[in-house]
Motif scaffolding. Structure first.
Motif, PDB file in Angstrom:
ATOM      1  N   UNK A  60       0.833  -1.197   0.068  1.00  9.33           N
ATOM      2  CA  UNK A  60       0.149   0.035   0.022  1.00  9.33           C
ATOM      3  C   UNK A  60       1.005   1.257  -0.101  1.00  9.33           C
ATOM      4  N   UNK A  61       2.206   1.108  -0.517  1.00 12.50           N
ATOM      5  CA  UNK A  61       3.107   2.099  -0.423  1.00 12.50           C
ATOM      6  C   UNK A  61       2.935   3.398  -1.456  1.00 12.50           C
ATOM      7  N   UNK A  62       2.955   4.424  -0.979  1.00 15.61           N
ATOM      8  CA  UNK A  62       2.886   5.463  -2.048  1.00 15.61           C
ATOM      9  C   UNK A  62       4.132   5.972  -2.551  1.00 15.61           C
ATOM     10  N   UNK A  63       5.173   5.300  -2.314  1.00 12.09           N
ATOM     11  CA  UNK A  63       6.482   5.613  -2.652  1.00 12.09           C
ATOM     12  C   UNK A  63       6.755   5.989  -4.372  1.00 12.09           C
ATOM     13  N   UNK A  64       7.381   6.820  -4.510  1.00 17.02           N
ATOM     14  CA  UNK A  64       7.524   7.286  -5.898  1.00 17.02           C
ATOM     15  C   UNK A  64       8.029   6.095  -6.733  1.00 17.02           C
ATOM     16  N   UNK A  65       8.045   6.199  -8.063  1.00 20.55           N
ATOM     17  CA  UNK A  65       8.584   5.361  -8.937  1.00 20.55           C
ATOM     18  C   UNK A  65      10.267   4.990  -8.691  1.00 20.55           C
ATOM     19  N   UNK A  66      10.473   3.712  -8.331  1.00 19.02           N
ATOM     20  CA  UNK A  66      11.760   3.493  -8.065  1.00 19.02           C
ATOM     21  C   UNK A  66      12.326   2.791  -9.417  1.00 19.02           C
ATOM     22  N   UNK A  67      13.878   2.780  -9.456  1.00 19.03           N
ATOM     23  CA  UNK A  67      14.489   2.112 -10.562  1.00 19.03           C
ATOM     24  C   UNK A  67      14.911   0.905 -10.142  1.00 19.03           C
ATOM     25  N   UNK A 194      -9.651  13.852 -15.673  1.00 21.04           N
ATOM     26  CA  UNK A 194      -8.194  13.946 -15.441  1.00 21.04           C
ATOM     27  C   UNK A 194      -7.968  15.347 -16.006  1.00 21.04           C
ATOM     28  N   UNK A 195      -8.528  15.717 -17.220  1.00 18.42           N
ATOM     29  CA  UNK A 195      -8.135  16.743 -18.000  1.00 18.42           C
ATOM     30  C   UNK A 195      -9.096  18.096 -17.606  1.00 18.42           C
ATOM     31  N   UNK A 196     -10.092  17.963 -16.637  1.00 22.42           N
ATOM     32  CA  UNK A 196     -11.047  18.850 -16.426  1.00 22.42           C
ATOM     33  C   UNK A 196     -10.541  19.782 -15.290  1.00 22.42           C
ATOM     34  N   UNK A 197     -10.426  21.035 -15.639  1.00 21.83           N
ATOM     35  CA  UNK A 197     -10.029  22.093 -14.631  1.00 21.83           C
ATOM     36  C   UNK A 197     -10.788  22.247 -13.234  1.00 21.83           C
ATOM     37  N   UNK A 198     -12.009  21.967 -13.559  1.00 27.08           N
ATOM     38  CA  UNK A 198     -12.936  22.130 -12.535  1.00 27.08           C
ATOM     39  C   UNK A 198     -13.278  20.974 -11.604  1.00 27.08           C
ATOM     40  N   UNK A 199     -12.639  19.471 -12.151  1.00 26.68           N
ATOM     41  CA  UNK A 199     -12.864  18.597 -11.296  1.00 26.68           C
ATOM     42  C   UNK A 199     -12.081  18.510 -10.008  1.00 26.68           C
ATOM     43  N   UNK A 200     -12.767  17.962  -8.863  1.00 26.84           N
ATOM     44  CA  UNK A 200     -11.977  17.906  -7.578  1.00 26.84           C
ATOM     45  C   UNK A 200     -11.348  16.468  -7.328  1.00 26.84           C
ATOM     46  N   UNK A 201     -10.810  16.239  -6.330  1.00 26.33           N
ATOM     47  CA  UNK A 201     -10.257  14.867  -5.795  1.00 26.33           C
ATOM     48  C   UNK A 201     -11.699  14.037  -5.461  1.00 26.33           C
ATOM     49  N   UNK A 202     -12.489  14.635  -5.020  1.00 25.64           N
ATOM     50  CA  UNK A 202     -13.971  13.816  -4.654  1.00 25.64           C
ATOM     51  C   UNK A 202     -14.510  13.122  -5.965  1.00 25.64           C
ATOM     52  N   UNK A 240      -4.175   5.933 -10.645  1.00 31.90           N
ATOM     53  CA  UNK A 240      -4.792   5.681  -9.645  1.00 31.90           C
ATOM     54  C   UNK A 240      -4.224   5.482  -8.283  1.00 31.90           C
ATOM     55  N   UNK A 241      -2.992   6.486  -8.233  1.00 32.19           N
ATOM     56  CA  UNK A 241      -2.255   6.489  -6.979  1.00 32.19           C
ATOM     57  C   UNK A 241      -1.918   8.139  -6.491  1.00 32.19           C
ATOM     58  N   UNK A 242      -3.265   8.842  -6.521  1.00 34.04           N
ATOM     59  CA  UNK A 242      -3.109  10.255  -6.171  1.00 34.04           C
ATOM     60  C   UNK A 242      -2.647  10.178  -4.595  1.00 34.04           C
ATOM     61  N   UNK A 243      -1.757  11.045  -4.366  1.00 37.82           N
ATOM     62  CA  UNK A 243      -1.182  11.204  -2.920  1.00 37.82           C
ATOM     63  C   UNK A 243      -1.916  12.629  -2.166  1.00 37.82           C
ATOM     64  N   UNK A 244      -1.803  13.470  -3.119  1.00 41.07           N
ATOM     65  CA  UNK A 244      -2.727  14.840  -2.541  1.00 41.07           C
ATOM     66  C   UNK A 244      -3.583  15.149  -3.367  1.00 41.07           C
ATOM     67  N   UNK A 245      -4.715  15.934  -2.763  1.00 42.65           N
ATOM     68  CA  UNK A 245      -5.979  16.113  -3.391  1.00 42.65           C
ATOM     69  C   UNK A 245      -5.859  17.089  -4.913  1.00 42.65           C
ATOM     70  N   UNK A 246      -4.758  17.743  -5.043  1.00 46.40           N
ATOM     71  CA  UNK A 246      -4.685  18.407  -6.129  1.00 46.40           C
ATOM     72  C   UNK A 246      -3.776  17.827  -7.177  1.00 46.40           C
ATOM     73  N   UNK A 247      -3.181  16.614  -6.813  1.00 42.67           N
ATOM     74  CA  UNK A 247      -2.555  15.772  -7.759  1.00 42.67           C
ATOM     75  C   UNK A 247      -3.358  15.304  -8.882  1.00 42.67           C
ATOM     76  N   UNK A 248      -2.480  14.535  -9.665  1.00 48.39           N
ATOM     77  CA  UNK A 248      -3.069  13.703 -10.911  1.00 48.39           C
ATOM     78  C   UNK A 248      -3.665  12.477 -10.496  1.00 48.39           C
ATOM     79  N   UNK A 249      -4.974  12.287 -11.245  1.00 49.99           N
ATOM     80  CA  UNK A 249      -5.501  11.155 -11.112  1.00 49.99           C
ATOM     81  C   UNK A 249      -6.524  10.818  -9.608  1.00 49.99           C
ATOM     82  N   UNK A 250      -6.890   9.634  -9.551  1.00 56.95           N
ATOM     83  CA  UNK A 250      -7.962   9.214  -8.456  1.00 56.95           C
ATOM     84  C   UNK A 250      -6.757   8.426  -7.373  1.00 56.95           C
ATOM     85  N   UNK A 251      -7.382   8.331  -6.277  1.00 57.16           N
ATOM     86  CA  UNK A 251      -6.574   7.619  -5.152  1.00 57.16           C
ATOM     87  C   UNK A 251      -7.371   6.009  -4.992  1.00 57.16           C
TER      88      UNK A 251
END
Length: 489
Positions: A60-67, A194-202, A240-251
């Motif tokens: 369930x880690x939210x670690x950033x992409x690792x090499x 994803x590309x809507x300026x008005x969409x929220x995390x909810x 599908x791994x959004x960490x913060x409300x204003x980040x990309x995608x869903x959580x």
């Protein structure tokens, strides 16, 4: 309750060993009185606690992409020729939840609203296969043109659901099921926002939250707390791994209910045991085993006039764009390299020019896409061209259920930093003997059934395609988990 029914650093070419997770630490054993007087053993105990905490947090880690490579190894894909499809349900049976239509069918019905710029209706038509491809009759055998479609790279959810409904090992009796399939179109649900300026995390989380609430209210969820449930998700895992409300995608993947659900994705997080990478849909969808064998013969005997090729476009907004470097080498070696310019959206779902270029080339360059992977990997291999990778995570650590266990048997790896430092791609490929090229191509062709999705209601007779490999892999994992008796809660 509704009813149920049916950054850039050099990567090693060798795969790092998978560490063993200590799943059964016993606190009572470690904390014997005579140990408490020794600082040495206290230190060891504290270190074990730390390691155990870290290990249990990995899925369930939210670690950033690792090499680095995954902690959780996937089984190696057997050769398709040595592993014919099982006519009996050896791995068990699958029950499909009858989700409320808002989670799948209604999303497709509202296809005009899924993208702010254009309608998605044509791309999602024909159960996700899209419209039949045109303009290929002068490139491929006439009797195989009906097996080609302009399939959208994000159509996995529809293709998978349609195949699952007719799966030979589907059961209508949940009590007899080994695994439970959740036909939620998560990619379509989040893609709308994803590309809507008005969409929220909810907005981006709403469908997934409601789906999980519905599924967790079903009696068979509690049988294993989700361990025997799986879902296909038609976008890359990072959507599908959004960490913060204003980040990309869903959580969606970070929601508690998703923790134990196996997720089939076109790009996985190699640190997450429950992410399984499956092939991007290509345009080739055979309807019979004869289609597969004829296509394999065609690409095997094709006369290839070019050493290598690259289909793609630069990423001008990226400093020191690696794709630009590849294009520069290609243009300077025009006698050996062929380029298809994919600027804009010209190559989004495949074109006849891309197919013809791959068919005419011994090798195809496969840098990372907007993420680590790209659909072009599979377009290239379906055409019998040998992929050249520059990141291990572009394929080797993604699709282990579907590709040969020895990367060098079907592909070439060139460290991207060597290319940046002036190494000639042509020079590397020229050193490979014709016999080695033949063997590598044969390996690509041998595994071709593993990376295509047949357009057939009941599967390809005697052949396991990507759908079969994925579902059998899930069923096998569920049985293995039951045998070991260990589950995260």
């Amino acid at each position: 309750m509704l009813p149920i029914s049916d950054k850039p650093s050099s990567e090693p070419t060798a795969k790092p060993k998978t560490p063993v997770l200590d799943r059964k630490n016993s606190f009572n054993t470690l904390l014997k009185p005579y140990l408490s007087r020794s600082w040495l053993f206290i230190s060891i105990f504290l270190l074990q606690i730390l390691l155990l905490f870290m290990a249990r947090s990995l899925p369930n880690s939210s670690t950033s992409i690792s090499t680095q490579h995954q902690h959780f190894a996937s089984p190696i894909a057997p050769s398709p020729s040595s592993s014919p499809i099982k006519t009996h349900c050896t791995f068990g049976k699958v029950f499909i939840y009858d989700l409320p239509p808002m989670f799948n069918y209604e999303l497709v019905q509202n296809c005009d609203d899924l993208n702010p710029w254009t309608s998605r209706c044509e791309a999602l038509s024909n159960h996700g296969y899209g419209r039949r491809a045109t303009g290929l009759s002068e490139i491929i055998p006439e009797n195989l043109t009906n097996a080609w479609y302009w399939t959208d790279q994000f159509a996995l959810e529809l293709i998978f659901h349609n195949r699952m409904k007719n799966y030979r090992c589907r059961t209508l009796e949940p009590e007899s099921a080994t695994a439970f399939y959740i036909p939620f179109y998560a990619g379509l649900a989040v893609g709308k926002y994803l590309w809507s300026d008005n969409s929220t995390g909810k907005d981006r989380d709403r469908h997934c939250e409601m789906m999980l609430k519905w599924v967790q209210n079903q009696p068979y969820w509690n049988r294993s707390n989700g361990w025997d449930h799986f879902i296909s998700m038609g976008r890359i895992t990072w959507d599908f791994r959004r960490s913060k409300d204003r980040d990309w995608g869903s959580r969606c993947i970070y929601l508690p209910g998703m923790r134990n659900i196996t997720r089939l994705l076109i790009e996985r997080n190699s640190w997450d045991y429950f992410d399984i990478g499956v092939p991007y849909p290509t345009g080739f969808h055979p309807s019979s085993s004869s289609d597969v064998k004829q296509w394999q013969h065609f690409v095997r005997t094709r006369h290839r006039k070019t050493l290598y090729c690259f289909a793609g476009a630069t990423r001008g907004f990226i400093k020191n764009d690696f794709r630009g470097l590849l294009l520069s080498q290609c243009f300077s070696e025009s006698d050996s390299c062929r380029v298809v310019d994919c600027g804009g959206s010209k190559c989004s779902n495949g074109t006849s020019a891309i197919l013809e270029t791959f068919l005419d080339s011994d090798f195809c360059l496969q840098p990372r896409g907007d993420s680590f992977t790209r659909r072009s990997i599979f377009d290239c291999m379906v055409a019998g061209s040998i992929p050249v990778f520059f990141w291990n995570r572009t394929a080797y650590y993604q699709y282990e259920w579907f590709l040969p266990g020895e990367p060098g048997s079907y592909s070439v790896y060139i460290d991207r930093n060597d290319v940046k430092n002036g190494k000639s791609i042509k020079g590397v490929l020229k050193k490979i003997s014709r016999e080695e090229v033949r063997k590598m191509r044969e390996k690509v062709i041998d595994y071709l059934p593993n990376i295509v999705y047949g357009k057939t209601s009941e599967g390809l007779e005697g052949i396991r395609d990507a759908f079969d490999v994925a579902v059998e892999g899930v069923l096998s994992r569920v049985k293995e988990q039951e045998e070991t008796g260990y589950k995260w809660r």
